[in-house]
Scaffold this motif. Structure first.
Motif, PDB file in Angstrom:
ATOM      1  N   GLN B  20       0.838  -1.202   0.000  1.00  0.00           N
ATOM      2  CA  GLN B  20       0.000   0.000   0.000  1.00  0.00           C
ATOM      3  C   GLN B  20       0.878   1.261   0.000  1.00  0.00           C
ATOM      4  OE1 GLN B  20      -3.074  -0.091   3.150  1.00  0.00           O
ATOM      5  NE2 GLN B  20      -2.508   2.035   3.553  1.00  0.00           N
ATOM      6  N   LEU B  21       1.892   1.271   0.854  1.00  0.00           N
ATOM      7  CA  LEU B  21       2.815   2.409   0.906  1.00  0.00           C
ATOM      8  C   LEU B  21       3.575   2.545  -0.408  1.00  0.00           C
ATOM      9  CD1 LEU B  21       4.473   1.988   4.447  1.00  0.00           C
ATOM     10  CD2 LEU B  21       2.560   3.482   3.850  1.00  0.00           C
ATOM     11  N   ALA B  22       4.046   1.412  -0.898  1.00  0.00           N
ATOM     12  CA  ALA B  22       4.861   1.416  -2.120  1.00  0.00           C
ATOM     13  C   ALA B  22       4.033   1.866  -3.323  1.00  0.00           C
ATOM     14  CB  ALA B  22       5.436   0.027  -2.376  1.00  0.00           C
ATOM     15  N   ASP B  23       2.828   1.323  -3.455  1.00  0.00           N
ATOM     16  CA  ASP B  23       1.986   1.638  -4.617  1.00  0.00           C
ATOM     17  C   ASP B  23       1.672   3.134  -4.669  1.00  0.00           C
ATOM     18  OD1 ASP B  23       2.019  -0.994  -5.297  1.00  0.00           O
ATOM     19  OD2 ASP B  23       0.010  -1.460  -4.541  1.00  0.00           O
ATOM     20  N   THR B  24       1.361   3.708  -3.517  1.00  0.00           N
ATOM     21  CA  THR B  24       1.046   5.140  -3.492  1.00  0.00           C
ATOM     22  C   THR B  24       2.235   5.949  -3.979  1.00  0.00           C
ATOM     23  OG1 THR B  24      -0.557   4.892  -1.711  1.00  0.00           O
ATOM     24  CG2 THR B  24       0.372   7.085  -2.017  1.00  0.00           C
ATOM     25  N   ASN B  25       3.423   5.610  -3.473  1.00  0.00           N
ATOM     26  CA  ASN B  25       4.619   6.341  -3.901  1.00  0.00           C
ATOM     27  C   ASN B  25       4.905   6.127  -5.383  1.00  0.00           C
ATOM     28  OD1 ASN B  25       5.184   7.606  -1.548  1.00  0.00           O
ATOM     29  ND2 ASN B  25       6.868   6.288  -0.947  1.00  0.00           N
ATOM     30  N   LEU B  26       4.718   4.905  -5.851  1.00  0.00           N
ATOM     31  CA  LEU B  26       5.003   4.612  -7.260  1.00  0.00           C
ATOM     32  C   LEU B  26       4.079   5.416  -8.181  1.00  0.00           C
ATOM     33  CD1 LEU B  26       6.494   2.924  -9.451  1.00  0.00           C
ATOM     34  CD2 LEU B  26       4.610   1.309  -9.307  1.00  0.00           C
ATOM     35  N   ILE B  46      12.670  20.614 -13.102  1.00  0.00           N
ATOM     36  CA  ILE B  46      13.680  19.762 -12.462  1.00  0.00           C
ATOM     37  C   ILE B  46      13.253  19.401 -11.042  1.00  0.00           C
ATOM     38  CG2 ILE B  46      16.090  19.638 -11.714  1.00  0.00           C
ATOM     39  CD1 ILE B  46      16.793  21.496 -14.024  1.00  0.00           C
ATOM     40  N   ALA B  47      12.696  20.378 -10.326  1.00  0.00           N
ATOM     41  CA  ALA B  47      12.245  20.109  -8.957  1.00  0.00           C
ATOM     42  C   ALA B  47      11.201  18.995  -8.941  1.00  0.00           C
ATOM     43  CB  ALA B  47      11.671  21.383  -8.332  1.00  0.00           C
ATOM     44  N   LEU B  48      10.265  19.048  -9.881  1.00  0.00           N
ATOM     45  CA  LEU B  48       9.211  18.029  -9.946  1.00  0.00           C
ATOM     46  C   LEU B  48       9.800  16.650 -10.220  1.00  0.00           C
ATOM     47  CD1 LEU B  48       6.668  20.195 -11.928  1.00  0.00           C
ATOM     48  CD2 LEU B  48       6.087  19.005  -9.808  1.00  0.00           C
ATOM     49  N   SER B  49      10.711  16.579 -11.179  1.00  0.00           N
ATOM     50  CA  SER B  49      11.321  15.284 -11.481  1.00  0.00           C
ATOM     51  C   SER B  49      12.137  14.772 -10.301  1.00  0.00           C
ATOM     52  CB  SER B  49      12.201  15.374 -12.724  1.00  0.00           C
ATOM     53  OG  SER B  49      11.400  15.594 -13.854  1.00  0.00           O
ATOM     54  N   ASN B  50      12.827  15.681  -9.616  1.00  0.00           N
ATOM     55  CA  ASN B  50      13.584  15.254  -8.428  1.00  0.00           C
ATOM     56  C   ASN B  50      12.660  14.591  -7.418  1.00  0.00           C
ATOM     57  OD1 ASN B  50      15.982  16.288  -9.353  1.00  0.00           O
ATOM     58  ND2 ASN B  50      15.983  18.094  -8.035  1.00  0.00           N
ATOM     59  N   ILE B  51      11.519  15.211  -7.183  1.00  0.00           N
ATOM     60  CA  ILE B  51      10.580  14.667  -6.199  1.00  0.00           C
ATOM     61  C   ILE B  51      10.027  13.327  -6.681  1.00  0.00           C
ATOM     62  CG2 ILE B  51       8.344  15.033  -5.079  1.00  0.00           C
ATOM     63  CD1 ILE B  51       9.066  18.033  -4.996  1.00  0.00           C
ATOM     64  N   GLY B  52       9.673  13.283  -7.968  1.00  0.00           N
ATOM     65  CA  GLY B  52       9.161  12.034  -8.533  1.00  0.00           C
ATOM     66  C   GLY B  52      10.161  10.892  -8.354  1.00  0.00           C
ATOM     67  N   LEU B  53      11.419  11.199  -8.604  1.00  0.00           N
ATOM     68  CA  LEU B  53      12.441  10.155  -8.499  1.00  0.00           C
ATOM     69  C   LEU B  53      12.738   9.800  -7.044  1.00  0.00           C
ATOM     70  CD1 LEU B  53      14.792  11.226 -11.416  1.00  0.00           C
ATOM     71  CD2 LEU B  53      13.131   9.367 -11.378  1.00  0.00           C
ATOM     72  N   ASP B  54      12.616  10.776  -6.131  1.00  0.00           N
ATOM     73  CA  ASP B  54      12.723  10.466  -4.695  1.00  0.00           C
ATOM     74  C   ASP B  54      11.664   9.420  -4.321  1.00  0.00           C
ATOM     75  OD1 ASP B  54      14.727  12.281  -4.257  1.00  0.00           O
ATOM     76  OD2 ASP B  54      13.475  13.771  -3.234  1.00  0.00           O
ATOM     77  N   GLY B  57      12.498   6.059  -5.557  1.00  0.00           N
ATOM     78  CA  GLY B  57      13.544   5.448  -4.735  1.00  0.00           C
ATOM     79  C   GLY B  57      12.955   4.824  -3.482  1.00  0.00           C
ATOM     80  N   GLN B  58      12.040   5.546  -2.847  1.00  0.00           N
ATOM     81  CA  GLN B  58      11.386   5.012  -1.647  1.00  0.00           C
ATOM     82  C   GLN B  58      10.576   3.768  -2.012  1.00  0.00           C
ATOM     83  OE1 GLN B  58       9.107   8.149   0.224  1.00  0.00           O
ATOM     84  NE2 GLN B  58      10.804   9.591   0.128  1.00  0.00           N
ATOM     85  N   THR B  59       9.938   3.838  -3.171  1.00  0.00           N
ATOM     86  CA  THR B  59       9.141   2.707  -3.648  1.00  0.00           C
ATOM     87  C   THR B  59       9.987   1.443  -3.766  1.00  0.00           C
ATOM     88  OG1 THR B  59       7.852   4.248  -4.964  1.00  0.00           O
ATOM     89  CG2 THR B  59       7.611   1.933  -5.496  1.00  0.00           C
ATOM     90  N   ARG B  60      11.182   1.615  -4.284  1.00  0.00           N
ATOM     91  CA  ARG B  60      12.043   0.443  -4.492  1.00  0.00           C
ATOM     92  C   ARG B  60      12.339  -0.277  -3.181  1.00  0.00           C
ATOM     93  NH1 ARG B  60      17.178   0.961  -7.905  1.00  0.00           N
ATOM     94  NH2 ARG B  60      17.002  -1.263  -7.478  1.00  0.00           N
ATOM     95  N   SER B  61      12.727   0.504  -2.146  1.00  0.00           N
ATOM     96  CA  SER B  61      13.000  -0.139  -0.849  1.00  0.00           C
ATOM     97  C   SER B  61      11.774  -0.887  -0.361  1.00  0.00           C
ATOM     98  CB  SER B  61      13.360   0.903   0.209  1.00  0.00           C
ATOM     99  OG  SER B  61      14.261   1.829  -0.275  1.00  0.00           O
ATOM    100  N   LEU B  62      10.601  -0.278  -0.551  1.00  0.00           N
ATOM    101  CA  LEU B  62       9.368  -0.905  -0.055  1.00  0.00           C
ATOM    102  C   LEU B  62       9.022  -2.172  -0.843  1.00  0.00           C
ATOM    103  CD1 LEU B  62       7.387   2.418   0.489  1.00  0.00           C
ATOM    104  CD2 LEU B  62       8.008   0.807   2.305  1.00  0.00           C
ATOM    105  N   TYR B  63       9.138  -2.113  -2.164  1.00  0.00           N
ATOM    106  CA  TYR B  63       8.842  -3.309  -2.973  1.00  0.00           C
ATOM    107  C   TYR B  63       9.810  -4.445  -2.664  1.00  0.00           C
ATOM    108  CZ  TYR B  63       5.270  -1.323  -6.094  1.00  0.00           C
ATOM    109  OH  TYR B  63       4.120  -0.798  -6.617  1.00  0.00           O
ATOM    110  N   GLN B  64      11.077  -4.070  -2.462  1.00  0.00           N
ATOM    111  CA  GLN B  64      12.054  -5.119  -2.146  1.00  0.00           C
ATOM    112  C   GLN B  64      11.667  -5.811  -0.834  1.00  0.00           C
ATOM    113  OE1 GLN B  64      15.736  -2.929  -2.228  1.00  0.00           O
ATOM    114  NE2 GLN B  64      15.703  -2.772  -4.455  1.00  0.00           N
ATOM    115  N   TYR B  65      11.224  -5.004   0.113  1.00  0.00           N
ATOM    116  CA  TYR B  65      10.813  -5.581   1.396  1.00  0.00           C
ATOM    117  C   TYR B  65       9.539  -6.416   1.229  1.00  0.00           C
ATOM    118  CZ  TYR B  65       9.638  -5.841   6.383  1.00  0.00           C
ATOM    119  OH  TYR B  65       9.330  -6.288   7.632  1.00  0.00           O
ATOM    120  N   ALA B  66       8.598  -5.917   0.444  1.00  0.00           N
ATOM    121  CA  ALA B  66       7.351  -6.657   0.213  1.00  0.00           C
ATOM    122  C   ALA B  66       7.641  -7.996  -0.461  1.00  0.00           C
ATOM    123  CB  ALA B  66       6.389  -5.827  -0.639  1.00  0.00           C
TER     124      ALA B  66
END
Lengths: 95, 259
Positions: B20-26, B46-54, B57-66
């Motif tokens: 749920q956390l990961a999907d929202t971020n993705l 650039i600011a928007l893309s930076n945030i999107g990519l942040d 990145g958070q999504t990846r940690s969460l999916y790996q854990y899931a």
């Protein structure tokens, strides 16, 4: 709010503690706070910095290129102004 | 036997919660990245893309854990690219289309102000992995919050047009904000175990936070209204299907394709 109305800012970044801020480029922003935030996003996304200065470009006064001759050439033949004629004691190490 | 059953239930709930956390971020990250090349000014692009990519990145940690919790040999990519609409548990808020810049800002502000409260609690979780992910994400979230709150104030306390447009966005998107505070079955179970905060208790603090920024921005808080829900259980607005189609096309068409 058209882009053309946003003033230009010069951005200076300190790459590490102890180093000087270096000019890295310029960007558009409506005020100082936005300039610093924009600089964070534009110029520090690859770990380039630990501190940002922003100066509105209109406040930077430059020397006149036409006067480059009288401004800078006289220094060229005055090597004695470089402190290279002193012996530095070993203990001081690299200066 | 009973112990094992409870353990399995908790494990499943935890896995679904992490998804749920990961999907929202993705989904939100994908949405924001749609601005790439279309931002109102280069610096904000650039600011928007930076945030999107942040967020990605958070999504990846969460999916790996899931994936680890599932224990079925799936990878983060399988979870992102090979699940269907009904299996996605993201908040409805995240999937709403970008609209104008003001709409994107409001969507981000409502989410990040919640996320900041949530992660501040999650970093104290008894689950070490969740706590570590929360602590790392929080640094980014704090900036996202600051950035979006700044823009809410600038647009709200800006010109007549920017004010009326962002107020309209707030009124439109507000109905998707309540879902954050309505716990899913998984959230209820995990909160009972003390592993995650009870999201319903975060609502007051969130409301205060949003209200103070809106006040500074001279914007009006919407009246209490019916809150849309369903995202956490896989029932989505019509927008999710399209975004998944675009995101997943390559992996569906050429399974296993890599860079």
């Amino acid at each position: 709010m058209e882009n053309k109305d946003w003033p230009l800012w010069e951005i200076f970044i300190r790459s590490r503690q102890g180093l000087d801020h270096k000019h890295v480029g310029s960007l558009h922003a409506t005020d100082a706070q936005m300039a610093i935030e924009n600089a964070r996003d534009v110029y520090t996304r690859r770990m380039e910095g630990v501190s940002i200065w922003a100066v509105e470009s209109k406040f930077v006064h430059a020397s006149n290129p036409d006067e480059a001759g009288e401004f800078f050439e006289p220094a060229e033949d005055k090597v004695y102004r470089h402190p290279t004629f002193y012996d530095i004691p070993e203990a001081i190490g690299h200066m | 036997m009973t112990n094992i059953a409870i353990h399995t239930d908790t494990q499943t709930a935890l896995c679904n919660y992490v998804l749920q956390l990961a999907d929202t971020n993705l989904i939100l990250g994908q949405r924001i990245c749609e601005w790439c090349g279309h931002g109102p000014v280069l610096e904000q692009d650039i600011a928007l893309s930076n945030i999107g990519l942040d967020l990605l990145g958070q999504t990846r940690s969460l999916y790996q854990y899931a994936a680890e919790l599932q224990g079925a040999g799936k990878t983060e990519d399988d979870l992102a690219f090979l699940r269907n609409e009904r299996q996605f548990k993201n908040l409805l808020l995240a999937e709403q289309p970008n609209g104008d810049f003001g709409y994107t800002i409001v969507r981000q502000f409502l989410y990040e102000s919640f996320q900041q409260l949530l992660l501040n609690e999650l970093k104290k979780s008894s689950n070490k992995q969740l706590a570590a992910i929360a602590e790392k994400s929080l640094i980014e979230t704090n900036y996202h919050y600051k950035w979006s709150a700044e823009w809410v104030i600038r647009l709200g306390d800006g010109t007549e047009e920017s004010k009326s447009r962002i107020q309209k966005s707030i009124n439109e998107i507000w109905t998707y904000s309540g879902e954050m505070f309505i716990p899913s079955a998984e959230e209820q179970l995990l909160a009972k175990l003390g592993m995650i905060p009870d999201v319903s208790t975060l609502e007051n603090a969130w409301m205060q936070k949003v209200k103070s920024v809106f006040e500074e921005a001279t914007l009006t808080m919407p009246e209490a209204m019916y809150m849309q829900r369903g995202g956490k259980t896989g029932v989505h607005t019509e927008h999710l299907g399209y975004i998944l189609a675009e995101m997943q096309y390559l992996q569906r068409q050429y399974p296993g394709q890599t860079w």
